[in-house]
Design a protein around this motif. Structure first.
Motif, PDB file in Angstrom:
ATOM      1  N   GLN A 177      14.484  -6.942  17.418  1.00  0.00           N
ATOM      2  CA  GLN A 177      14.518  -6.097  16.752  1.00  0.00           C
ATOM      3  C   GLN A 177      15.850  -6.019  15.770  1.00  0.00           C
ATOM      4  O   GLN A 177      15.899  -6.077  14.544  1.00  0.00           O
ATOM      5  N   LYS A 178      16.972  -5.765  16.498  1.00  0.00           N
ATOM      6  CA  LYS A 178      18.175  -6.244  15.895  1.00  0.00           C
ATOM      7  C   LYS A 178      18.406  -7.252  14.806  1.00  0.00           C
ATOM      8  O   LYS A 178      18.746  -7.237  13.587  1.00  0.00           O
ATOM      9  N   LEU A 179      18.005  -8.436  15.402  1.00  0.00           N
ATOM     10  CA  LEU A 179      18.115  -9.524  14.612  1.00  0.00           C
ATOM     11  C   LEU A 179      17.161  -9.682  13.186  1.00  0.00           C
ATOM     12  O   LEU A 179      17.590 -10.025  12.249  1.00  0.00           O
ATOM     13  N   LEU A 180      16.023  -9.205  13.713  1.00  0.00           N
ATOM     14  CA  LEU A 180      15.086  -9.095  12.501  1.00  0.00           C
ATOM     15  C   LEU A 180      15.484  -8.265  11.556  1.00  0.00           C
ATOM     16  O   LEU A 180      15.206  -8.809  10.299  1.00  0.00           O
ATOM     17  N   ILE A 185      10.124 -12.334   3.498  1.00  0.00           N
ATOM     18  CA  ILE A 185       9.774 -10.849   3.586  1.00  0.00           C
ATOM     19  C   ILE A 185       8.284 -10.786   3.894  1.00  0.00           C
ATOM     20  O   ILE A 185       7.816  -9.876   4.766  1.00  0.00           O
ATOM     21  N   VAL A 186       7.436 -11.678   3.442  1.00  0.00           N
ATOM     22  CA  VAL A 186       5.936 -11.457   3.675  1.00  0.00           C
ATOM     23  C   VAL A 186       5.881 -11.730   4.968  1.00  0.00           C
ATOM     24  O   VAL A 186       5.034 -11.052   5.889  1.00  0.00           O
ATOM     25  N   ALA A 187       6.489 -12.954   5.469  1.00  0.00           N
ATOM     26  CA  ALA A 187       6.266 -13.242   7.050  1.00  0.00           C
ATOM     27  C   ALA A 187       6.692 -12.122   8.037  1.00  0.00           C
ATOM     28  O   ALA A 187       6.266 -11.693   8.822  1.00  0.00           O
ATOM     29  N   PHE A 188       8.093 -11.475   7.429  1.00  0.00           N
ATOM     30  CA  PHE A 188       8.628 -10.490   8.406  1.00  0.00           C
ATOM     31  C   PHE A 188       7.530  -9.220   8.347  1.00  0.00           C
ATOM     32  O   PHE A 188       7.279  -8.670   9.436  1.00  0.00           O
ATOM     33  N   LEU A 189       6.857  -8.903   7.175  1.00  0.00           N
ATOM     34  CA  LEU A 189       6.099  -7.999   6.963  1.00  0.00           C
ATOM     35  C   LEU A 189       4.950  -7.993   8.092  1.00  0.00           C
ATOM     36  O   LEU A 189       4.379  -7.055   8.466  1.00  0.00           O
ATOM     37  N   VAL A 190       4.178  -9.155   7.890  1.00  0.00           N
ATOM     38  CA  VAL A 190       3.413  -9.622   8.950  1.00  0.00           C
ATOM     39  C   VAL A 190       3.671  -9.357  10.282  1.00  0.00           C
ATOM     40  O   VAL A 190       2.637  -8.447  11.069  1.00  0.00           O
ATOM     41  N   ILE A 191       4.599  -9.675  10.794  1.00  0.00           N
ATOM     42  CA  ILE A 191       4.841  -9.463  12.412  1.00  0.00           C
ATOM     43  C   ILE A 191       5.452  -8.046  12.455  1.00  0.00           C
ATOM     44  O   ILE A 191       5.001  -7.436  13.471  1.00  0.00           O
ATOM     45  N   HIS A 192       6.231  -7.459  11.463  1.00  0.00           N
ATOM     46  CA  HIS A 192       6.477  -5.896  11.488  1.00  0.00           C
ATOM     47  C   HIS A 192       5.544  -4.986  11.574  1.00  0.00           C
ATOM     48  O   HIS A 192       5.442  -4.175  12.415  1.00  0.00           O
ATOM     49  N   VAL A 193       4.506  -5.153  10.631  1.00  0.00           N
ATOM     50  CA  VAL A 193       3.376  -4.375  10.572  1.00  0.00           C
ATOM     51  C   VAL A 193       2.587  -4.520  12.014  1.00  0.00           C
ATOM     52  O   VAL A 193       2.105  -3.579  12.619  1.00  0.00           O
ATOM     53  N   ALA A 194       2.245  -5.604  12.473  1.00  0.00           N
ATOM     54  CA  ALA A 194       1.550  -6.040  13.543  1.00  0.00           C
ATOM     55  C   ALA A 194       2.098  -5.232  14.939  1.00  0.00           C
ATOM     56  O   ALA A 194       1.564  -4.612  15.780  1.00  0.00           O
ATOM     57  N   LEU A 195       3.742  -5.540  14.927  1.00  0.00           N
ATOM     58  CA  LEU A 195       4.443  -4.800  16.128  1.00  0.00           C
ATOM     59  C   LEU A 195       4.405  -3.121  16.197  1.00  0.00           C
ATOM     60  O   LEU A 195       4.225  -2.487  16.774  1.00  0.00           O
ATOM     61  N   ALA A 196       4.595  -2.768  14.795  1.00  0.00           N
ATOM     62  CA  ALA A 196       4.402  -1.071  14.600  1.00  0.00           C
ATOM     63  C   ALA A 196       2.898  -0.527  15.032  1.00  0.00           C
ATOM     64  O   ALA A 196       2.902   0.310  15.613  1.00  0.00           O
TER      65      ALA A 196
END
Ligand code: HEM
Length: 210
Positions: A134-137, A185-196
């Motif tokens: 998370q820190k890295l992302l 940012i779009v790639a981050f969003l896909v991973i970020h929302v899935a993890l949330a």
């Protein structure tokens, strides 16, 4: 002695538990998510008017209707994104949040936590601490956020900000940098929302604080 113990207990129960995500973090986070969405969708419409690659984005996922409309959306949301981003950066440094929550990031920690995440062994018990992944992302996406704004500014005012255009190696390279940041940012969003969604209590903490 007894009365002291009772009053201590009363003080403890009277003080509300500290929020996992302070109210300012929650506010800037959701304003940022909204502004990013407007920027990305209007950005895709602007891209469609002069594509860098051999594809365009479907009109159904773009904002603005045509180049002129999309530019108006992009420049309006830009102020929201920039002012909100500056508030986040200023408070993140001033309150020590970045130092306490996002640092240190060690290669060993990232490797160990990635392995644990891939084998579903990563603990989510203490939401007040971010793991190394998370820190890295988060540090990475904050940096990408700064670069996308700077590359955007350089293309918006290339004459006045010629030194910024030069920093990117020219207008055309700034365009590629801007596009690459959007893709990250779009790639981050896909991973970020899935993890949330996978850890709903983290989403709850980002909405109501606890
Ligand atoms: C609908 C979209 C989004 C959802 C559902 C969402 C959800 C969340 C949640 C639940 C957290 C807390 C993480 C945790 O405790 O593990 C978080 C933190 C964070 N999110 Fe998002 N997010 C969204 C959009 C975005 C966007 C667009 C960005 C930036 C491009 C972003 C950047 C961050 C950052 C940097 C943090 C850490 C903030 C800090 O601790 O200071 N998020 N998000």
């Amino acid at each position: 002695m007894t009365s002291l113990a009772v009053s201590d207990h009363q003080t403890e129960t009277a003080t509300p538990a500290k929020a996992i995500q302070p109210v300012w973090v929650r506010m800037v986070h959701w304003i940022n998510a909204f502004a990013m969405l407007l920027m990305i969708m209007s950005g895709w419409q602007i891209y469609n008017a002069s594509p860098l690659f051999g594809f365009t984005f479907s009109r159904s996922i773009t904002l603005g209707g045509w180049l002129g409309g999309a530019l108006l959306w992009h420049f309006a949301a830009m102020w929201l994104l920039m002012v909100n981003g500056l508030i986040y950066l200023a408070l993140g440094f001033a309150t020590g949040r970045f130092r306490k929550k996002l640092l240190p990031i060690t290669p060993g920690g990232v490797i160990a936590d990635t392995k644990a995440a891939l084998t579903f062994k990563l603990s989510h018990d203490d939401l007040s601490k971010y793991n190394s992944v998370q820190k890295l992302l988060y540090t990475g996406i904050i940096t990408v956020g700064v670069v996308i704004v700077l590359s955007g500014l350089s293309m918006w005012k290339p004459v006045q900000l010629h030194w910024l255009v030069s920093l990117f190696g020219g207008y055309d390279i700034a365009r590629y940098v801007h596009f690459t940041c959007m893709a990250l940012i779009v790639a981050f969003l896909v991973i970020h929302v899935a993890l949330a969604l996978l850890v709903p209590k983290s989403l709850r903490a980002m909405i109501i604080g606890r």
